[in-house]
Design a protein around this motif. Sequence first.
Motif, PDB file in Angstrom:
ATOM      1  N   PHE A  77       0.742  -1.210   0.037  1.00 38.67           N
ATOM      2  CA  PHE A  77      -0.097   0.028   0.078  1.00 38.67           C
ATOM      3  C   PHE A  77       0.951   1.146   0.080  1.00 38.67           C
ATOM      4  O   PHE A  77       1.517   1.522   0.744  1.00 38.67           O
ATOM      5  CB  PHE A  77      -0.907  -0.026   1.249  1.00 38.67           C
ATOM      6  CG  PHE A  77      -1.932   1.169   1.244  1.00 38.67           C
ATOM      7  CD1 PHE A  77      -2.923   1.312   0.591  1.00 38.67           C
ATOM      8  CD2 PHE A  77      -1.552   2.071   2.146  1.00 38.67           C
ATOM      9  CE1 PHE A  77      -3.948   2.620   0.369  1.00 38.67           C
ATOM     10  CE2 PHE A  77      -2.663   3.197   2.265  1.00 38.67           C
ATOM     11  CZ  PHE A  77      -3.683   3.216   1.373  1.00 38.67           C
ATOM     12  N   PRO A  79       0.082   4.790  -1.457  1.00 35.34           N
ATOM     13  CA  PRO A  79      -0.743   5.757  -2.477  1.00 35.34           C
ATOM     14  C   PRO A  79      -0.247   6.995  -2.905  1.00 35.34           C
ATOM     15  O   PRO A  79      -0.610   7.424  -4.041  1.00 35.34           O
ATOM     16  CB  PRO A  79      -1.866   5.796  -1.331  1.00 35.34           C
ATOM     17  CG  PRO A  79      -1.353   5.857  -0.025  1.00 35.34           C
ATOM     18  CD  PRO A  79      -0.553   4.670  -0.115  1.00 35.34           C
ATOM     19  N   ALA A  84       0.560   3.761  -8.320  1.00 36.46           N
ATOM     20  CA  ALA A  84      -0.487   3.149  -7.382  1.00 36.46           C
ATOM     21  C   ALA A  84      -1.707   2.928  -8.349  1.00 36.46           C
ATOM     22  O   ALA A  84      -2.156   3.858  -8.923  1.00 36.46           O
ATOM     23  CB  ALA A  84      -0.509   3.781  -6.150  1.00 36.46           C
ATOM     24  N   GLU A  87      -6.884   2.136  -5.598  1.00 36.83           N
ATOM     25  CA  GLU A  87      -6.795   1.731  -4.105  1.00 36.83           C
ATOM     26  C   GLU A  87      -5.539   2.122  -3.491  1.00 36.83           C
ATOM     27  O   GLU A  87      -5.291   1.795  -2.011  1.00 36.83           O
ATOM     28  CB  GLU A  87      -7.213   0.153  -3.947  1.00 36.83           C
ATOM     29  CG  GLU A  87      -8.365  -0.292  -4.499  1.00 36.83           C
ATOM     30  CD  GLU A  87      -8.541  -1.711  -4.487  1.00 36.83           C
ATOM     31  OE1 GLU A  87      -7.839  -2.507  -3.638  1.00 36.83           O
ATOM     32  OE2 GLU A  87      -9.912  -1.982  -4.766  1.00 36.83           O
ATOM     33  N   GLY A  88      -4.581   2.458  -4.297  1.00 37.28           N
ATOM     34  CA  GLY A  88      -3.412   2.811  -3.659  1.00 37.28           C
ATOM     35  C   GLY A  88      -2.316   1.702  -3.530  1.00 37.28           C
ATOM     36  O   GLY A  88      -1.202   1.890  -2.907  1.00 37.28           O
ATOM     37  N   TYR A  89      -2.492   0.582  -4.348  1.00 34.14           N
ATOM     38  CA  TYR A  89      -1.412  -0.459  -4.088  1.00 34.14           C
ATOM     39  C   TYR A  89      -0.517  -0.455  -5.491  1.00 34.14           C
ATOM     40  O   TYR A  89      -0.996  -0.080  -6.271  1.00 34.14           O
ATOM     41  CB  TYR A  89      -2.366  -1.830  -4.063  1.00 34.14           C
ATOM     42  CG  TYR A  89      -2.789  -2.188  -2.724  1.00 34.14           C
ATOM     43  CD1 TYR A  89      -2.189  -2.782  -1.632  1.00 34.14           C
ATOM     44  CD2 TYR A  89      -4.135  -1.758  -2.635  1.00 34.14           C
ATOM     45  CE1 TYR A  89      -2.603  -2.643  -0.696  1.00 34.14           C
ATOM     46  CE2 TYR A  89      -4.823  -1.987  -1.347  1.00 34.14           C
ATOM     47  CZ  TYR A  89      -3.960  -2.507  -0.230  1.00 34.14           C
ATOM     48  OH  TYR A  89      -4.621  -2.689   0.771  1.00 34.14           O
TER      49      TYR A  89
END
Length: 134
Positions: A77, A79, A84, A87-89
Amino acid sequence: MTIFSAIGIAGTGVTVYRKWLDAISDNVANMNDAAPTSGQVFRARYVQARAVDYGTGEGGVVVAGTALGDPKGRLVFEPENPLADHEGYVKYPDVDLGSQMTQMIMAQRGYQANLTVVDRAKDAYQAAIQIGKG
């Protein structure tokens, strides 16, 4: 086994250990390469060795191939990372630095041991030449 075959067999070991060290260096160099979750991530390389004429004491060892690490990688994770997803992954290679460092130490020791065999066989050969001169 003659002195020359000892040098040849140890030389095959040096080659395999050098290729193992090359793979480890690639893995460590690329372990922090982020990729988008929709893309491909760097896959670690693992060298597979195989004995030549196993059990005969001749032939040495060769690289039989390479295995590749997990293509899924590991999700982190982040962000703030420009790669990314919504979802920020991001994905990173599934490379464990501790494991790579352990493998590096083993490969270095094997490399050094094979070079020592070459050096000792060379010394024995030179000593035999000196006996023949006398």
